[in-house]
Write an enzyme that holds these catalytic residues in place. Structure first.
Site, PDB file in Angstrom:
ATOM      1  N   LYS A 167       0.843  -1.206   0.000  1.00 42.96           N
ATOM      2  CA  LYS A 167       0.000   0.000   0.000  1.00 42.96           C
ATOM      3  C   LYS A 167       0.887   1.269   0.000  1.00 42.96           C
ATOM      4  O   LYS A 167       0.608   2.233  -0.732  1.00 42.96           O
ATOM      5  CB  LYS A 167      -0.906  -0.030   1.235  1.00 42.96           C
ATOM      6  CG  LYS A 167      -1.631   1.239   1.557  1.00 42.96           C
ATOM      7  CD  LYS A 167      -3.001   1.313   0.951  1.00 42.96           C
ATOM      8  CE  LYS A 167      -3.649   2.665   1.248  1.00 42.96           C
ATOM      9  NZ  LYS A 167      -4.861   2.890   0.508  1.00 42.96           N
ATOM     10  N   LYS A 242      -0.679  11.514   4.748  1.00 41.25           N
ATOM     11  CA  LYS A 242      -0.466  10.456   5.745  1.00 41.25           C
ATOM     12  C   LYS A 242       0.270   9.278   5.109  1.00 41.25           C
ATOM     13  O   LYS A 242       1.248   8.766   5.651  1.00 41.25           O
ATOM     14  CB  LYS A 242      -1.821   9.999   6.299  1.00 41.25           C
ATOM     15  CG  LYS A 242      -1.729   8.766   7.185  1.00 41.25           C
ATOM     16  CD  LYS A 242      -3.080   8.120   7.456  1.00 41.25           C
ATOM     17  CE  LYS A 242      -2.894   6.727   8.051  1.00 41.25           C
ATOM     18  NZ  LYS A 242      -4.121   5.972   8.188  1.00 41.25           N
TER      19      LYS A 242
HETATM   20  P1  NAD Z   1     -12.444   7.516  10.040  1.00 43.57           P
HETATM   21  O1  NAD Z   1     -11.704   8.482  10.882  1.00 43.57           O
HETATM   22  O2  NAD Z   1     -13.685   7.944   9.337  1.00 43.57           O
HETATM   23  O3  NAD Z   1     -12.817   6.210  10.912  1.00 43.57           O
HETATM   24  C1  NAD Z   1     -12.027   5.689  11.951  1.00 43.57           C
HETATM   25  C2  NAD Z   1     -12.969   5.333  13.098  1.00 43.57           C
HETATM   26  O4  NAD Z   1     -12.218   4.682  14.130  1.00 43.57           O
HETATM   27  C3  NAD Z   1     -13.655   6.553  13.726  1.00 43.57           C
HETATM   28  O5  NAD Z   1     -15.052   6.397  13.636  1.00 43.57           O
HETATM   29  C4  NAD Z   1     -13.151   6.527  15.180  1.00 43.57           C
HETATM   30  O6  NAD Z   1     -14.144   6.958  16.101  1.00 43.57           O
HETATM   31  C5  NAD Z   1     -12.812   5.069  15.366  1.00 43.57           C
HETATM   32  N1  NAD Z   1     -11.868   4.829  16.457  1.00 43.57           N
HETATM   33  C6  NAD Z   1     -10.697   5.462  16.717  1.00 43.57           C
HETATM   34  N2  NAD Z   1     -10.113   4.920  17.810  1.00 43.57           N
HETATM   35  C7  NAD Z   1     -10.927   3.931  18.249  1.00 43.57           C
HETATM   36  C8  NAD Z   1     -10.885   3.022  19.342  1.00 43.57           C
HETATM   37  N3  NAD Z   1      -9.870   3.021  20.207  1.00 43.57           N
HETATM   38  N4  NAD Z   1     -11.902   2.149  19.483  1.00 43.57           N
HETATM   39  C9  NAD Z   1     -12.948   2.156  18.611  1.00 43.57           C
HETATM   40  N5  NAD Z   1     -13.054   2.990  17.560  1.00 43.57           N
HETATM   41  C10 NAD Z   1     -12.054   3.871  17.389  1.00 43.57           C
HETATM   42  O7  NAD Z   1     -11.365   6.947   8.988  1.00 43.57           O
HETATM   43  P2  NAD Z   1     -11.664   6.162   7.622  1.00 43.57           P
HETATM   44  O8  NAD Z   1     -11.730   7.133   6.502  1.00 43.57           O
HETATM   45  O9  NAD Z   1     -12.762   5.186   7.840  1.00 43.57           O
HETATM   46  O10 NAD Z   1     -10.274   5.390   7.448  1.00 43.57           O
HETATM   47  C11 NAD Z   1      -9.942   4.258   8.230  1.00 43.57           C
HETATM   48  C12 NAD Z   1      -8.614   3.714   7.758  1.00 43.57           C
HETATM   49  O11 NAD Z   1      -8.712   3.378   6.375  1.00 43.57           O
HETATM   50  C13 NAD Z   1      -7.464   4.720   7.871  1.00 43.57           C
HETATM   51  O12 NAD Z   1      -6.310   4.040   8.277  1.00 43.57           O
HETATM   52  C14 NAD Z   1      -7.334   5.280   6.463  1.00 43.57           C
HETATM   53  O13 NAD Z   1      -6.033   5.718   6.161  1.00 43.57           O
HETATM   54  C15 NAD Z   1      -7.705   4.048   5.639  1.00 43.57           C
HETATM   55  N6  NAD Z   1      -8.225   4.361   4.297  1.00 43.57           N
HETATM   56  C16 NAD Z   1      -9.145   5.341   4.116  1.00 43.57           C
HETATM   57  C17 NAD Z   1      -9.602   5.623   2.840  1.00 43.57           C
HETATM   58  C18 NAD Z   1     -10.615   6.723   2.612  1.00 43.57           C
HETATM   59  O14 NAD Z   1     -10.812   7.115   1.449  1.00 43.57           O
HETATM   60  N7  NAD Z   1     -11.295   7.217   3.647  1.00 43.57           N
HETATM   61  C19 NAD Z   1      -9.132   4.890   1.749  1.00 43.57           C
HETATM   62  C20 NAD Z   1      -8.219   3.854   1.961  1.00 43.57           C
HETATM   63  C21 NAD Z   1      -7.768   3.599   3.254  1.00 43.57           C
END
Ligand code: NAD
Length: 296
Positions: A167, A242
Site C-alpha cells: 500500500k 499520511k
Molecule cells: P475515520 O476516521 O472515518 O474512521 C475511523 C474510526 O475509528 C472513527 O469512527 C473513530 O471513532 C474510530 N476509532 C478510533 N479509535 C478507536 C478506538 N480506540 N476504538 C474504537 N473505535 C475507534 O477513517 P476512515 O476514513 O474510515 O479510514 C480508516 C482507515 O482506512 C485509515 O487508516 C485510512 O487511512 C484508511 N483508508 C481510508 C480511505 C478513505 O478514502 N477514507 C481509503 C483507503 C484507506
C-alpha cells in the site's frame, strides 16, 4: 460468521453493511456514539466495548485511523478473546506496527493479516475494494471468502506487513505520478497548449498514466474526475500526506532511496498547510498552477 468490526468510520461503516448483506452477523464498536447508532440502523449490533464486540467472534476486523490506535485496540482484543478468532486489520498503518501486532497475535496463537485497502469510500460502499494482504497462506485462505463480500481484488502480497508495504509503495507511486501530470498541464498551459489537445496527445503517448487518463487533475478532459467538481474528494490530500509519511518511514527503516517520494511528501505537506487537505489529492494541479516560479 460472527464478525466483530472495530472502527465504524467512513470506511468501516459501509464495509460492515456489505458483511451484513452477505449474511454475516456484525458486532460493531466505535468510540463515536453516532457511528454505533448508524451501525444499528443498518442492521448490525452495537457493542458496548472492544471486549463485548469480540466475545464469541470468528473473525475480528479493524478499520482505525493510525498505528497507535491499532496497537491500543489489539492490546484490548488480545486480552479479551477467549476463542481464537481470525484477526484482520484493514487500517492503513506503518509496516513496523503491523509486524509488531501480528507477532503478538501469533504469540497468542492467532492468525493475523494486515489487509489495507484501496478504492476509498466509493469502493467501500460498492464492495469493490482492493485488499492487499500480509500474513500466512492459512490466514489468507481463511480471510479471503469474507473479504470478497467487501472487495473485488483480494491479493496475498506476502508475509506479515507485506500488505502495508504494498500500500505504501502504491500510494507513493500514485502521488509522484499525480504531481507529474499536474506539472505537465501547468507547463503546457504556460506554453500556450490547449488543455484537451495536451490530454489527447499525452494519454496516447508515453506520458500516459492512471493519474492522467482516469483522474486528470486539470478540469475538462476526464468528466468523472474530482477536478470537475471543484476537487471534492475522492481521496483527500490529507490522507495522501499520511500515506506519503508512512512510505518515508518505511523507506528510512529499509534504507531505500526514494527522493521523489520525499519531494512528493513536501509538496503535499505545503498543500495541506495551505488549507487544501480536505480537497481531493488531484488539487495539486490548482495549487501548482497558482504558484509563481521562484526566480520569476
Ligand atoms: P475515520 O476516521 O472515518 O474512521 C475511523 C474510526 O475509528 C472513527 O469512527 C473513530 O471513532 C474510530 N476509532 C478510533 N479509535 C478507536 C478506538 N480506540 N476504538 C474504537 N473505535 C475507534 O477513517 P476512515 O476514513 O474510515 O479510514 C480508516 C482507515 O482506512 C485509515 O487508516 C485510512 O487511512 C484508511 N483508508 C481510508 C480511505 C478513505 O478514502 N477514507 C481509503 C483507503 C484507506
Amino acid at each position: 460468521m460472527n464478525i466483530a468490526l472495530i472502527g465504524l468510520g467512513n470506511m468501516g461503516l459501509p464495509m460492515a453493511a456489505n458483511l451484513l448483506k452477505a449474511g454475516h452477523t456484525v458486532a460493531g464498536y466505535d468510540l463515536a456514539a453516532a457511528n454505533l447508532a448508524a451501525h444499528t440502523a443498518q442492521g448490525g449490533r452495537a457493542a458496548s466495548s472492544v471486549a463485548d464486540a469480540v466475545a464469541g467472534a470468528d473473525m475480528v476486523l479493524t478499520m482505525l485511523p493510525a498505528g497507535k490506535h491499532v496497537s491500543a485496540v489489539y492490546a484490548d482484543i488480545l486480552a479479551a478473546v477467549t476463542t481464537r478468532p481470525l484477526l484482520v486489520d484493514s487500517s492503513t498503518i506503518d509496516v513496523a506496527t503491523a509486524r509488531d501486532v501480528a507477532a503478538k497475535a501469533a504469540a497468542a496463537g492467532m492468525e493475523m493479516l494486515d489487509a489495507p485497502v484501496s478504492g476509498g469510500v466509493g469502493g467501500a460502499v460498492a464492495g469493490t475494494l482492493t485488499f492487499m494482504c500480509g500474513g500466512t497462506d492459512a490466514g489468507f485462505a481463511a480471510a479471503q471468502p469474507v473479504l470478497q463480500a467487501m472487495g473485488r481484488n483480494i491479493i496475498h502480497a506476502g508475509a506479515a506487513g507485506a500488505g502495508q508495504a504494498a500500500k505504501a509503495c502504491n500510494n507513493m507511486m500514485l502521488a509522484i505520478s499525480m504531481i507529474g501530470v499536474a506539472e505537465g498541464f501547468v507547463l503546457g498551459e504556460k506554453l500556450g497548449l490547449d488543455r484537451q489537445k495536451l490530454f489527447d496527445i499525452t494519454s496516447t503517448a508515453t506520458g500516459q498514466s492512471w493519474a492522467l487518463t482516469a483522474y486528470c487533475p486539470a478540469p475538462g478532459p476526464v468528466p468523472a474526475a474530482p477536478s470537475n467538481r471543484d476537487y471534492a474528494p475522492g481521496f483527500a490530500a490529507a490522507l495522501m500526506l499520511k500515506d506519503l509519511g508512512l512510505a518515508q518511514q518505511a523507506a528510512q527503516q529499509a534504507g531505500a532511496a526514494t527522493p521523489m517520494g520525499e519531494h512528493a511528501l513536501r509538496i503535499y505537506q505545503a498543500l495541506n498547510d495551505a488549507g487544501e487537505g480536505g480537497q481531493d489529492f488531484s488539487v495539486v494541479f490548482r495549487y501548482l498552477a497558482a504558484m509563481q516560479r521562484a526566480e520569476a
